[in-house]
Design an enzyme around this catalytic site. Sequence first.
Site, PDB file in Angstrom:
ATOM      1  N   HIS A  10      -1.607 -17.459   2.731  1.00 45.65           N
ATOM      2  CA  HIS A  10      -0.581 -17.545   1.673  1.00 45.65           C
ATOM      3  C   HIS A  10       0.355 -16.332   1.626  1.00 45.65           C
ATOM      4  O   HIS A  10       1.349 -16.358   0.918  1.00 45.65           O
ATOM      5  CB  HIS A  10      -1.230 -17.802   0.296  1.00 45.65           C
ATOM      6  CG  HIS A  10      -1.788 -16.588  -0.381  1.00 45.65           C
ATOM      7  ND1 HIS A  10      -2.008 -16.525  -1.744  1.00 45.65           N
ATOM      8  CD2 HIS A  10      -2.178 -15.383   0.102  1.00 45.65           C
ATOM      9  CE1 HIS A  10      -2.485 -15.346  -2.064  1.00 45.65           C
ATOM     10  NE2 HIS A  10      -2.618 -14.632  -0.979  1.00 45.65           N
ATOM     11  N   TRP A  40     -13.790 -12.383  -6.893  1.00 55.20           N
ATOM     12  CA  TRP A  40     -14.947 -12.929  -6.159  1.00 55.20           C
ATOM     13  C   TRP A  40     -16.248 -12.753  -6.933  1.00 55.20           C
ATOM     14  O   TRP A  40     -17.239 -13.416  -6.648  1.00 55.20           O
ATOM     15  CB  TRP A  40     -15.030 -12.348  -4.749  1.00 55.20           C
ATOM     16  CG  TRP A  40     -13.757 -12.618  -3.976  1.00 55.20           C
ATOM     17  CD1 TRP A  40     -13.001 -11.699  -3.318  1.00 55.20           C
ATOM     18  CD2 TRP A  40     -13.093 -13.875  -3.808  1.00 55.20           C
ATOM     19  NE1 TRP A  40     -11.893 -12.302  -2.758  1.00 55.20           N
ATOM     20  CE2 TRP A  40     -11.922 -13.639  -3.051  1.00 55.20           C
ATOM     21  CE3 TRP A  40     -13.349 -15.185  -4.241  1.00 55.20           C
ATOM     22  CZ2 TRP A  40     -11.028 -14.658  -2.706  1.00 55.20           C
ATOM     23  CZ3 TRP A  40     -12.453 -16.194  -3.898  1.00 55.20           C
ATOM     24  CH2 TRP A  40     -11.312 -15.927  -3.143  1.00 55.20           C
ATOM     25  N   TYR A  94       0.848  -1.209   0.000  1.00 55.59           N
ATOM     26  CA  TYR A  94       0.000   0.000   0.000  1.00 55.59           C
ATOM     27  C   TYR A  94       0.877   1.250   0.000  1.00 55.59           C
ATOM     28  O   TYR A  94       0.655   2.167   0.772  1.00 55.59           O
ATOM     29  CB  TYR A  94      -0.905   0.004   1.236  1.00 55.59           C
ATOM     30  CG  TYR A  94      -1.842  -1.182   1.356  1.00 55.59           C
ATOM     31  CD1 TYR A  94      -2.300  -1.871   0.238  1.00 55.59           C
ATOM     32  CD2 TYR A  94      -2.295  -1.604   2.605  1.00 55.59           C
ATOM     33  CE1 TYR A  94      -3.163  -2.953   0.364  1.00 55.59           C
ATOM     34  CE2 TYR A  94      -3.168  -2.677   2.737  1.00 55.59           C
ATOM     35  CZ  TYR A  94      -3.587  -3.356   1.607  1.00 55.59           C
ATOM     36  OH  TYR A  94      -4.445  -4.413   1.742  1.00 55.59           O
ATOM     37  N   ASP A 131      -9.975  -5.391   9.036  1.00 56.67           N
ATOM     38  CA  ASP A 131      -8.811  -5.097   8.184  1.00 56.67           C
ATOM     39  C   ASP A 131      -8.097  -3.873   8.749  1.00 56.67           C
ATOM     40  O   ASP A 131      -8.576  -3.235   9.696  1.00 56.67           O
ATOM     41  CB  ASP A 131      -9.242  -4.887   6.722  1.00 56.67           C
ATOM     42  CG  ASP A 131      -8.162  -5.357   5.725  1.00 56.67           C
ATOM     43  OD1 ASP A 131      -7.024  -4.831   5.803  1.00 56.67           O
ATOM     44  OD2 ASP A 131      -8.459  -6.207   4.863  1.00 56.67           O
ATOM     45  N   ASN A 157       4.605 -15.923  -7.605  1.00 51.61           N
ATOM     46  CA  ASN A 157       4.188 -14.538  -7.371  1.00 51.61           C
ATOM     47  C   ASN A 157       4.225 -14.183  -5.884  1.00 51.61           C
ATOM     48  O   ASN A 157       4.601 -13.077  -5.515  1.00 51.61           O
ATOM     49  CB  ASN A 157       2.788 -14.286  -7.932  1.00 51.61           C
ATOM     50  CG  ASN A 157       2.461 -12.814  -7.928  1.00 51.61           C
ATOM     51  OD1 ASN A 157       3.157 -12.024  -8.546  1.00 51.61           O
ATOM     52  ND2 ASN A 157       1.447 -12.415  -7.168  1.00 51.61           N
ATOM     53  N   GLN A 201       6.194 -11.112  -4.378  1.00 56.95           N
ATOM     54  CA  GLN A 201       5.394 -10.014  -3.815  1.00 56.95           C
ATOM     55  C   GLN A 201       5.140 -10.069  -2.311  1.00 56.95           C
ATOM     56  O   GLN A 201       4.654  -9.085  -1.748  1.00 56.95           O
ATOM     57  CB  GLN A 201       4.027  -9.995  -4.495  1.00 56.95           C
ATOM     58  CG  GLN A 201       4.043  -9.383  -5.883  1.00 56.95           C
ATOM     59  CD  GLN A 201       2.698  -8.729  -6.184  1.00 56.95           C
ATOM     60  OE1 GLN A 201       1.703  -9.410  -6.328  1.00 56.95           O
ATOM     61  NE2 GLN A 201       2.677  -7.405  -6.251  1.00 56.95           N
ATOM     62  N   GLY A 249      -8.443  -2.878  12.585  1.00 55.21           N
ATOM     63  CA  GLY A 249      -7.509  -3.535  13.497  1.00 55.21           C
ATOM     64  C   GLY A 249      -6.377  -4.229  12.774  1.00 55.21           C
ATOM     65  O   GLY A 249      -6.320  -4.252  11.545  1.00 55.21           O
TER      66      GLY A 249
HETATM   67  N1  SAM Z   1      -9.453 -11.555   1.889  1.00 57.92           N
HETATM   68  C1  SAM Z   1      -9.327 -10.675   0.746  1.00 57.92           C
HETATM   69  C2  SAM Z   1      -9.478 -11.416  -0.556  1.00 57.92           C
HETATM   70  O1  SAM Z   1      -9.164 -12.599  -0.597  1.00 57.92           O
HETATM   71  O2  SAM Z   1      -9.884 -10.785  -1.522  1.00 57.92           O
HETATM   72  C3  SAM Z   1      -8.044  -9.893   0.742  1.00 57.92           C
HETATM   73  C4  SAM Z   1      -6.771 -10.687   0.718  1.00 57.92           C
HETATM   74  S1  SAM Z   1      -5.336  -9.641   0.701  1.00 57.92           S
HETATM   75  C5  SAM Z   1      -4.163 -10.645  -0.042  1.00 57.92           C
HETATM   76  C6  SAM Z   1      -4.803  -9.597   2.372  1.00 57.92           C
HETATM   77  C7  SAM Z   1      -5.652  -8.688   3.247  1.00 57.92           C
HETATM   78  O3  SAM Z   1      -5.179  -8.740   4.583  1.00 57.92           O
HETATM   79  C8  SAM Z   1      -5.612  -7.240   2.817  1.00 57.92           C
HETATM   80  O4  SAM Z   1      -6.903  -6.712   2.750  1.00 57.92           O
HETATM   81  C9  SAM Z   1      -4.787  -6.580   3.914  1.00 57.92           C
HETATM   82  O5  SAM Z   1      -5.100  -5.220   4.102  1.00 57.92           O
HETATM   83  C10 SAM Z   1      -5.133  -7.433   5.102  1.00 57.92           C
HETATM   84  N2  SAM Z   1      -4.112  -7.382   6.154  1.00 57.92           N
HETATM   85  C11 SAM Z   1      -2.781  -7.488   6.005  1.00 57.92           C
HETATM   86  N3  SAM Z   1      -2.170  -7.414   7.201  1.00 57.92           N
HETATM   87  C12 SAM Z   1      -3.140  -7.250   8.115  1.00 57.92           C
HETATM   88  C13 SAM Z   1      -3.130  -7.116   9.534  1.00 57.92           C
HETATM   89  N4  SAM Z   1      -1.986  -7.140  10.224  1.00 57.92           N
HETATM   90  N5  SAM Z   1      -4.320  -6.977  10.160  1.00 57.92           N
HETATM   91  C14 SAM Z   1      -5.482  -6.967   9.473  1.00 57.92           C
HETATM   92  N6  SAM Z   1      -5.550  -7.099   8.120  1.00 57.92           N
HETATM   93  C15 SAM Z   1      -4.383  -7.239   7.460  1.00 57.92           C
HETATM   94  C1  ASE Z   2      -1.770 -11.488  -2.178  1.00 56.45           C
HETATM   95  C2  ASE Z   2      -2.389 -11.860  -3.335  1.00 56.45           C
HETATM   96  C3  ASE Z   2      -1.939 -11.306  -4.508  1.00 56.45           C
HETATM   97  C4  ASE Z   2      -0.727 -10.563  -2.150  1.00 56.45           C
HETATM   98  C5  ASE Z   2      -0.261 -10.018  -3.326  1.00 56.45           C
HETATM   99  C6  ASE Z   2      -0.867 -10.401  -4.510  1.00 56.45           C
HETATM  100  C7  ASE Z   2      -2.348 -11.502  -5.828  1.00 56.45           C
HETATM  101  C8  ASE Z   2      -1.516 -10.722  -6.606  1.00 56.45           C
HETATM  102  N1  ASE Z   2      -0.638 -10.051  -5.810  1.00 56.45           N
HETATM  103  O1  ASE Z   2      -2.192 -12.046  -1.031  1.00 56.45           O
HETATM  104  C9  ASE Z   2      -3.517 -12.311  -6.283  1.00 56.45           C
HETATM  105  C10 ASE Z   2      -3.186 -13.723  -6.544  1.00 56.45           C
HETATM  106  N2  ASE Z   2      -2.740 -13.834  -7.858  1.00 56.45           N
HETATM  107  C11 ASE Z   2      -1.477 -14.133  -8.132  1.00 56.45           C
HETATM  108  C12 ASE Z   2      -1.087 -14.105  -9.544  1.00 56.45           C
HETATM  109  O2  ASE Z   2      -0.714 -14.432  -7.274  1.00 56.45           O
END
Ligand code: SAM
Ligand code: ASE
Length: 348
Positions: A258, A167, A150, A213, A305, A309, A238
């Site tokens: 993951h 989704w 971010y 989040d 990835n 990342q 949080g």
């Molecule tokens: N669950 C969603 C999805 O699958 O579309 C988002 C997955 S995204 C890879 C990881 C999420 O975890 C993000 O929205 C991020 O802001 C949140 N996150 C990361 N670290 C966090 C923390 N320490 N506490 C709460 N949320 C957190």
């Molecule tokens: C995460 C998921 C993703 C963190 C960084 C990420 C994705 C892309 N960048 O939790 C979505 C999953 N897709 C791929 C290609 O990994």
Amino acid sequence: MNMNTAEDLDYPRQLLEYKDGFMVSKTMFAACEFGVFDLLHESTEPLSTKVIASRLNINIDGADRLLSACVGLKLLEVEIKNGEAFYTNTDVSRIYLIKSSPKSLYHMMMYHSHTMYRCWHFLPQAVREGKNQYERTFGISSKDLFEALYRSEDEMKTFLLHMDSIWNICGKAVITAFDLSTFKTVYDLGGCSGALAKQFVAVYPESTVTILDLPKVVQAAKKHFMTDKEWPINFHEGDFFNDTIPEADLFIMARIIHDWSEEKCLQLLNKVYKSCKPGGGVLLVEVLLNEDRSGPLTSQLYSLNMLIQTEGKERTASEYEMLLAASGFRDIQVKTTGKDYDAILGRK
Ligand code: SAM
Ligand code: ASE
């Protein structure tokens, strides 16, 4: 097992195709970004190269080649009238690539094109060093993963839009993989901008869902992602590592495990177990690797990835089962959906 055929050995069609994979991606991304599919969708008739180029303000010869390549990719259809090419969208482009479609993948394409494509330039370095490439790619030295993800308000919003889009396609399958109707209070940990929570409340209207989040994500979610209607979704600002996780019957964790190292996963799942009511559960939503390492290719590439990342990786079902069991969960069940994302339920 040797999976090559005699024809592969004589002419390596597959290898030649793989080497061009990035060209395929970039062609589709560019057409999305220029708004080729949106323009054709808004038009009542097929459009010529000349009209498309002038409306999109791009070079006519460039447009000619891009549109032609899109035909080869089956993203556009072409018809020649009096020696001139006229283009229309294919059904797939109309449903998935135009910005205004309810199943649009436009934002996913943009995240792949801008952020991921740039990071993947450093795949060899990521593999050699075994760590993510934010410093090389964006000049970021932050040790905090989500501070790097971010790194600006804009980048955060692009990520949230990207996270949301899948989704619209597999959310329902993931949410209905198990009957979750007995769980009344539900927390979506790291629930992001709420696309999966929206799918959840549509299927289980009797349950109360709260997205937990990071504060800036919750603020952006409320401001930009919940304004189309009155969503029966609560928010909790949080940090799931450092703050208390409230009590609930069900914790949804989609694409959370993951992101993190084994150690952090266990730390987090142990906390979730403590906050889980007896009889409650945790639902992991992730792409899965086959136990025999044979695929699926998408999961294998996503694991690379995650290396580039994040601090995490993609795992097999049995690896997720072990993490859940080590955190105290029992009656662990895995349900595949036939789509990219599958579901694993553990009970307390
Ligand atoms: N669950 C969603 C999805 O699958 O579309 C988002 C997955 S995204 C890879 C990881 C999420 O975890 C993000 O929205 C991020 O802001 C949140 N996150 C990361 N670290 C966090 C923390 N320490 N506490 C709460 N949320 C957190
Ligand atoms: C995460 C998921 C993703 C963190 C960084 C990420 C994705 C892309 N960048 O939790 C979505 C999953 N897709 C791929 C290609 O990994």
